[in-house]
Write an enzyme that holds these catalytic residues in place. Structure first.
Site, PDB file in Angstrom:
ATOM      1  N   ARG A  32       0.816  -1.220   0.000  1.00  6.85           N
ATOM      2  CA  ARG A  32       0.000   0.000   0.000  1.00  6.85           C
ATOM      3  C   ARG A  32       0.851   1.272   0.000  1.00  6.85           C
ATOM      4  O   ARG A  32       0.531   2.240  -0.657  1.00  6.85           O
ATOM      5  CB  ARG A  32      -0.934   0.013   1.217  1.00  6.85           C
ATOM      6  CG  ARG A  32      -2.052  -0.999   1.130  1.00  6.85           C
ATOM      7  CD  ARG A  32      -2.738  -1.162   2.458  1.00  6.85           C
ATOM      8  NE  ARG A  32      -1.788  -1.599   3.478  1.00  6.85           N
ATOM      9  CZ  ARG A  32      -2.105  -1.871   4.728  1.00  6.85           C
ATOM     10  NH1 ARG A  32      -3.347  -1.753   5.127  1.00  6.85           N
ATOM     11  NH2 ARG A  32      -1.186  -2.265   5.585  1.00  6.85           N
ATOM     12  N   ARG A  33       1.961   1.258   0.751  1.00  2.00           N
ATOM     13  CA  ARG A  33       2.720   2.507   0.929  1.00  2.00           C
ATOM     14  C   ARG A  33       3.601   2.824  -0.282  1.00  2.00           C
ATOM     15  O   ARG A  33       4.693   2.280  -0.443  1.00  2.00           O
ATOM     16  CB  ARG A  33       3.566   2.421   2.206  1.00  2.00           C
ATOM     17  CG  ARG A  33       2.707   2.530   3.481  1.00  2.00           C
ATOM     18  CD  ARG A  33       3.490   2.204   4.705  1.00  2.00           C
ATOM     19  NE  ARG A  33       3.803   0.785   4.789  1.00  2.00           N
ATOM     20  CZ  ARG A  33       4.473   0.230   5.794  1.00  2.00           C
ATOM     21  NH1 ARG A  33       4.907   0.972   6.784  1.00  2.00           N
ATOM     22  NH2 ARG A  33       4.711  -1.068   5.793  1.00  2.00           N
ATOM     23  N   ASN A  83       3.772 -12.707  -0.348  1.00  2.13           N
ATOM     24  CA  ASN A  83       4.311 -12.452   0.986  1.00  2.13           C
ATOM     25  C   ASN A  83       3.438 -11.540   1.846  1.00  2.13           C
ATOM     26  O   ASN A  83       3.464 -11.646   3.077  1.00  2.13           O
ATOM     27  CB  ASN A  83       5.717 -11.837   0.801  1.00  2.13           C
ATOM     28  CG  ASN A  83       6.241 -11.174   2.050  1.00  2.13           C
ATOM     29  OD1 ASN A  83       6.619 -11.843   3.003  1.00  2.13           O
ATOM     30  ND2 ASN A  83       6.248  -9.844   2.072  1.00  2.13           N
ATOM     31  N   SER A 135       3.994 -19.546   7.834  1.00  2.00           N
ATOM     32  CA  SER A 135       4.590 -19.185   9.136  1.00  2.00           C
ATOM     33  C   SER A 135       4.725 -20.462   9.952  1.00  2.00           C
ATOM     34  O   SER A 135       4.048 -21.458   9.664  1.00  2.00           O
ATOM     35  CB  SER A 135       3.647 -18.227   9.857  1.00  2.00           C
ATOM     36  OG  SER A 135       4.009 -18.071  11.209  1.00  2.00           O
ATOM     37  N   TYR A 148      -5.207 -15.372  12.572  1.00  2.00           N
ATOM     38  CA  TYR A 148      -3.920 -15.332  11.859  1.00  2.00           C
ATOM     39  C   TYR A 148      -3.342 -16.745  11.722  1.00  2.00           C
ATOM     40  O   TYR A 148      -2.944 -17.166  10.627  1.00  2.00           O
ATOM     41  CB  TYR A 148      -2.933 -14.431  12.611  1.00  2.00           C
ATOM     42  CG  TYR A 148      -1.542 -14.461  11.999  1.00  2.00           C
ATOM     43  CD1 TYR A 148      -1.274 -13.799  10.810  1.00  2.00           C
ATOM     44  CD2 TYR A 148      -0.505 -15.187  12.607  1.00  2.00           C
ATOM     45  CE1 TYR A 148      -0.008 -13.844  10.233  1.00  2.00           C
ATOM     46  CE2 TYR A 148       0.765 -15.233  12.033  1.00  2.00           C
ATOM     47  CZ  TYR A 148       1.001 -14.563  10.848  1.00  2.00           C
ATOM     48  OH  TYR A 148       2.254 -14.616  10.276  1.00  2.00           O
ATOM     49  N   PRO A 178       8.494 -18.813   7.955  1.00  2.22           N
ATOM     50  CA  PRO A 178       9.397 -18.162   8.907  1.00  2.22           C
ATOM     51  C   PRO A 178       8.859 -18.311  10.321  1.00  2.22           C
ATOM     52  O   PRO A 178       7.648 -18.375  10.534  1.00  2.22           O
ATOM     53  CB  PRO A 178       9.350 -16.686   8.502  1.00  2.22           C
ATOM     54  CG  PRO A 178       8.508 -16.592   7.281  1.00  2.22           C
ATOM     55  CD  PRO A 178       7.698 -17.841   7.190  1.00  2.22           C
ATOM     56  N   GLY A 179       9.784 -18.363  11.270  1.00  2.00           N
ATOM     57  CA  GLY A 179       9.384 -18.194  12.665  1.00  2.00           C
ATOM     58  C   GLY A 179       9.459 -16.717  12.963  1.00  2.00           C
ATOM     59  O   GLY A 179       9.596 -15.902  12.045  1.00  2.00           O
ATOM     60  N   PHE A 185       5.921  -6.400  11.516  1.00  2.01           N
ATOM     61  CA  PHE A 185       4.777  -7.286  11.745  1.00  2.01           C
ATOM     62  C   PHE A 185       4.274  -7.207  13.196  1.00  2.01           C
ATOM     63  O   PHE A 185       3.068  -7.115  13.435  1.00  2.01           O
ATOM     64  CB  PHE A 185       5.193  -8.723  11.407  1.00  2.01           C
ATOM     65  CG  PHE A 185       4.132  -9.752  11.659  1.00  2.01           C
ATOM     66  CD1 PHE A 185       3.127  -9.968  10.726  1.00  2.01           C
ATOM     67  CD2 PHE A 185       4.133 -10.509  12.814  1.00  2.01           C
ATOM     68  CE1 PHE A 185       2.133 -10.918  10.953  1.00  2.01           C
ATOM     69  CE2 PHE A 185       3.141 -11.459  13.049  1.00  2.01           C
ATOM     70  CZ  PHE A 185       2.148 -11.664  12.117  1.00  2.01           C
TER      71      PHE A 185
END
Ligand code: NAP
Length: 252
Positions: A32-33, A83, A135, A148, A178-179, A185
């Site tokens: 978005r940014r 991602n 995740s 989530y 990923p951990g 985040f």
């Protein structure tokens, strides 16, 4: 070669953009940014082509807009890094349901939609790679991040199924897990990092593992030895018992 990376304005996605560029990939960056994406374009655009698409991917109409922009450029996406993702810490019953539904929209619906459309183009060409960012939260229930965790279980299951379906097609699908990683985040999801101190990997390290995963033979990649051990040990215990252990560690 083109890599399309969603969630490229910070954290793992931003570092992944840098590594893909370093390895000669042209970049199609989405988040978005816009100012962040433009900054990255300034930084990397001298060595590779960089296209930015500032879009809110939790909105269905923007996903169509994304496909349109790829179509207009007339490029083949060689690697899709699915991602972009968000989470929110807190008791589900006290949560803002609109926010929770947006998490599902982005983490599940958008990821699936992009994989379907760009994956189909890869399949027709007989080559390509999709890296879906799940995740370690995918491997067990996550009290206080219930939605989530469930979205990431979906990403894991979906990715492995798709990987098997596309086995003979020339298209590789990787479930990248990923951990805890030091990014925005935790701040975005109101998650205290104190519980993870010492176990957080840096986003650059994780992005390097993601790049390696995109070019390797494994279809399921968990980052870091500690996380691999956690994932493995979680398979040895009853699922509800693990949920209660996680609850304890996530309690405020
Ligand atoms: N950090 C961790 O501990 C950890 C652990 C396991 C898995 N992951 C997963 O890794 C992925 C990347 O997260 P991160 O840790 O790098 O977090 P991050 O720094 O917060 O990055 C998230 C990225 O997603 C983008 N994004 C969020 N909402 C979006 C929307 N509606 N539309 C388009 N883009 C959106 C953000 O950009 P904008 O805000 O500019 O839109 C940002 O670029 C996520 O899927 C996350 O679930 C993270």
């Amino acid at each position: 070669m083109w890599a399309l990376i969603t969630g490229a304005s910070s954290g793992i996605g931003m570092e992944a953009a840098r590594i893909f560029a370093k390895n000669g990939y042209n970049l199609f960056l989405v988040a978005r940014r816009s100012e962040r994406l433009e900054g990255l374009k300034l930084e990397l655009g001298t060595s590779v082509e960089v296209v930015t698409a500032p879009l809110d991917l939790s909105m269905a109409e923007n996903i169509d807009e994304l496909f349109l922009r790829v179509e207009e450029l007339d490029i083949d996406i060689d690697v899709l890094v699915n991602n972009a993702g968000v989470g929110e810490y807190g008791e589900f019953m006290n949560s803002d349901i609109e926010k929770q539904i947006k998490i599902i929209d982005l983490n599940v619906k958008t990821l699936t939609h992009i994989a379907r459309v760009l994956g189909d183009k890869m399949k027709k060409r007989g080559c390509g790679t999709i890296v879906n960012v799940a995740s370690t939260a995918a491997f067990q229930a996550v009290p206080y991040m219930a939605v989530y965790g469930a979205t990431k279980s979906y990403v894991l299951s979906f990715s492995l199924a798709l990987s098997a379906e596309l086995e003979e097609s020339g298209v590789t699908v990787v479930a990248f897990c990923p951990g805890a990683t030091k990014t925005e985040f935790q701040e975005v999801g109101s998650l205290k990092t104190s519980k993870f101190r010492g176990k957080l990997l840096g986003s650059e390290t994780v992005a390097k593992l993601l790049y390696k995963a995109a070019h390797g033979n494994r279809r399921l990649v968990v980052t870091g030895v500690y996380n691999k051990l956690l994932v493995f040990s979680s398979r040895l215990m009853p699922r509800y018992f693990i949920a209660k252990l996680v609850k304890k560690s996530y309690e405020a």
